[in-house]
Design a protein around this motif. Sequence first.
Motif, short mmCIF file in Angstrom:
data_model
loop_
_atom_site.label_atom_id
_atom_site.label_comp_id
_atom_site.label_asym_id
_atom_site.label_seq_id
_atom_site.Cartn_x
_atom_site.Cartn_y
_atom_site.Cartn_z
N ALA A 1 -74.09 11.88 -70.76
CA ALA A 1 -72.70 12.21 -71.08
C ALA A 1 -72.50 12.35 -72.59
N LEU A 2 -73.14 11.49 -73.35
CA LEU A 2 -73.04 11.59 -74.81
C LEU A 2 -73.73 12.85 -75.32
N ASP A 3 -74.83 13.23 -74.69
CA ASP A 3 -75.50 14.47 -75.08
C ASP A 3 -74.62 15.69 -74.81
N GLU A 4 -73.97 15.69 -73.66
CA GLU A 4 -73.06 16.79 -73.34
C GLU A 4 -71.91 16.85 -74.34
N GLU A 5 -71.40 15.67 -74.69
CA GLU A 5 -70.31 15.63 -75.68
C GLU A 5 -70.75 16.22 -77.01
N TYR A 6 -71.95 15.84 -77.45
CA TYR A 6 -72.43 16.36 -78.74
C TYR A 6 -72.65 17.87 -78.69
N GLN A 7 -73.19 18.37 -77.58
CA GLN A 7 -73.38 19.81 -77.45
C GLN A 7 -72.05 20.55 -77.50
N ARG A 8 -71.02 19.91 -77.00
CA ARG A 8 -69.69 20.52 -76.97
C ARG A 8 -68.98 20.45 -78.31
N THR A 9 -69.10 19.29 -78.98
CA THR A 9 -68.30 19.06 -80.19
C THR A 9 -69.08 19.21 -81.49
N LYS A 10 -70.41 19.04 -81.39
CA LYS A 10 -71.27 19.01 -82.58
C LYS A 10 -70.87 17.89 -83.55
N ILE A 11 -70.27 16.85 -83.00
CA ILE A 11 -69.86 15.68 -83.80
C ILE A 11 -70.54 14.44 -83.24
N LEU A 12 -71.15 13.65 -84.11
CA LEU A 12 -71.73 12.38 -83.71
C LEU A 12 -70.78 11.25 -84.07
N ARG A 13 -70.49 10.41 -83.12
CA ARG A 13 -69.70 9.21 -83.41
C ARG A 13 -70.56 8.26 -84.26
N PRO A 14 -69.96 7.21 -84.84
CA PRO A 14 -70.73 6.34 -85.74
C PRO A 14 -72.01 5.76 -85.15
N LEU A 15 -71.99 5.43 -83.86
CA LEU A 15 -73.18 4.89 -83.19
C LEU A 15 -73.57 5.77 -82.00
N HIS A 16 -73.33 7.05 -82.12
CA HIS A 16 -73.53 8.00 -81.03
C HIS A 16 -74.98 7.94 -80.51
N GLY A 17 -75.12 7.58 -79.23
CA GLY A 17 -76.43 7.58 -78.61
C GLY A 17 -77.37 6.52 -79.14
N ILE A 18 -76.85 5.46 -79.72
CA ILE A 18 -77.70 4.40 -80.27
C ILE A 18 -77.87 3.30 -79.22
N PRO A 19 -79.10 3.11 -78.71
CA PRO A 19 -79.34 2.07 -77.70
C PRO A 19 -79.25 0.67 -78.32
#
Length: 531
Positions: free
Chosen positions: A101-119
């Motif tokens: 879901a986070l990957d889809e969001e990034y593909q859509r927005t091209k914006i990374l949240r501060p900890l986007h996709g950080i395990p």
Amino acid sequence: MTEITKVSILRRNDQPHRMTKFNTLIIYLVLVCISSCQFEKKEPAIDLEELTIAEIHTAYTEGHYNSRHLVNAYITAIEETDDAINAISIINPDALKIAEALDEEYQRTKILRPLHGIPIIVKDNINTIGLPTTAGALALQDFIPEENAFVINKLIDAGAIIIAKSNMAEWAFSPMHTESSTEGITRNPYNTDYVPAGSSGGTAAALAANLAAVGLGTDTGNSIRGPSSHNALVGFRTTMGLISREGIVPLYLRNDVVGPMCRTVEDATRVMKVMAGIDSKDPITQNSLGKAPDNYTQYLVENGLENARIGVLRELSERDPDPEIKALFENAISDLENLGAEIIDPVVVSDFVNLSQNQWCPTFRIDLESFLATYVKKDTVKTLEDIVRIGTTSEFSRERLKLFSEINTQPDHSDKECLDAYQDEKRIAFRQAIESVMDSLNLDAIIYPSWNNRPARIDFFQEEYKGDNSQIIAPHTGQPAFTVPMGFTSNNLPAGLQFLGRMYSEPTLIKLTYSYEQGTKHRKPPSNNKR
């Protein structure tokens, strides 16, 4: 590919060169395979060793791999290596779905949240929806929270992925070792005969072994800084009130702090930045109003030690130290000087011994029973007596439970004696004595070894436990204290250097610890966990 297309290709190939029937057959079979065979997409090769948040985000933006790839790589690493250290209590079954879901969001927005996709690995006493929060105890082994803790919501909003929860010392009782009734004993990845300290030893061992990007621990007296020290990690115990304690199984709530455990100061700063904030369900956070900057990462200054004034607290460092730890500490002092700091040695706090005495207040019963009523809501698990009845597999925990069940916290200890660091007169007096010395000497921080001794062997943890300096000041005074790697002993076990600051001096501590870390580069992964 259709039959017509395949035939037309064969004909085009056949006309200029009279091909043999054999060559024609080979081409036909290849084309049929291309059109009908199912090829699995290969996962990209990801080197997990010492990955940082910045490196992960660079990989995402440059298309080297995505969140799902990374989560899958970490899960594979856990499955392949965790048996040796037993750091993980449960892998999040939804981690891959969240990553997608986070990957889809990034593909859509091209914006990374501060900890986007950080395990992130979360200690098993912090409420997480859909995952057990057991505090390592049989009594809570079936407890699955209906709501996330406040800090978990903040991390998720920032894009973090809870990949797993980590083993811990049962009920966070032990600073010495990490043993639970639900998962057993966690081992130090640098040498599995040794403890990772307690109680956040699962998070520490997992992060040291590169089984996730970042982690969370809790610290009542030692439990972030001790395991971080024993595992060559950075551990932040922040100012009491900077980060909410809501939704965390308590030991002594008036001491409890939740904070980051990471491989670098920068990553710990990024995680802390997200977690800090006012929470209406934890009134103590109101004290931080107007005292927390919006951007802590601005204090990641490589030359941050230049012209800094650092005091050496020999009152702690000289308490029967192991010769090798003492040597590492003296080397650290020299390194600080070489990096531009002015060292004031020693710093003497008037009446230190008396002020540090009798600061503990055993509120476990009250705090735990409040948690059970608020979150667990089970008729069979409402009191400390219920916990004792359900039992434990740990002899250490059994003795502690017996001790606490015999203590009537009130009236043996009045409300006035059990107040927090902002209200308790003894705590305020202790803090004022330290901060007044810091003011008089114009100190930016005070240093001492996080432990005066190397990690203990698991089979002898009680006999060999000594030299834990973390419990003496910060949990009582409310001051922030950060530990960073200080080097290794001759048997390749880590040691930590602790920086103590004034209330809400996280910006200063970030600047000092980052500069020391960058100037010394002591962190290294366990050699037997390299992939």
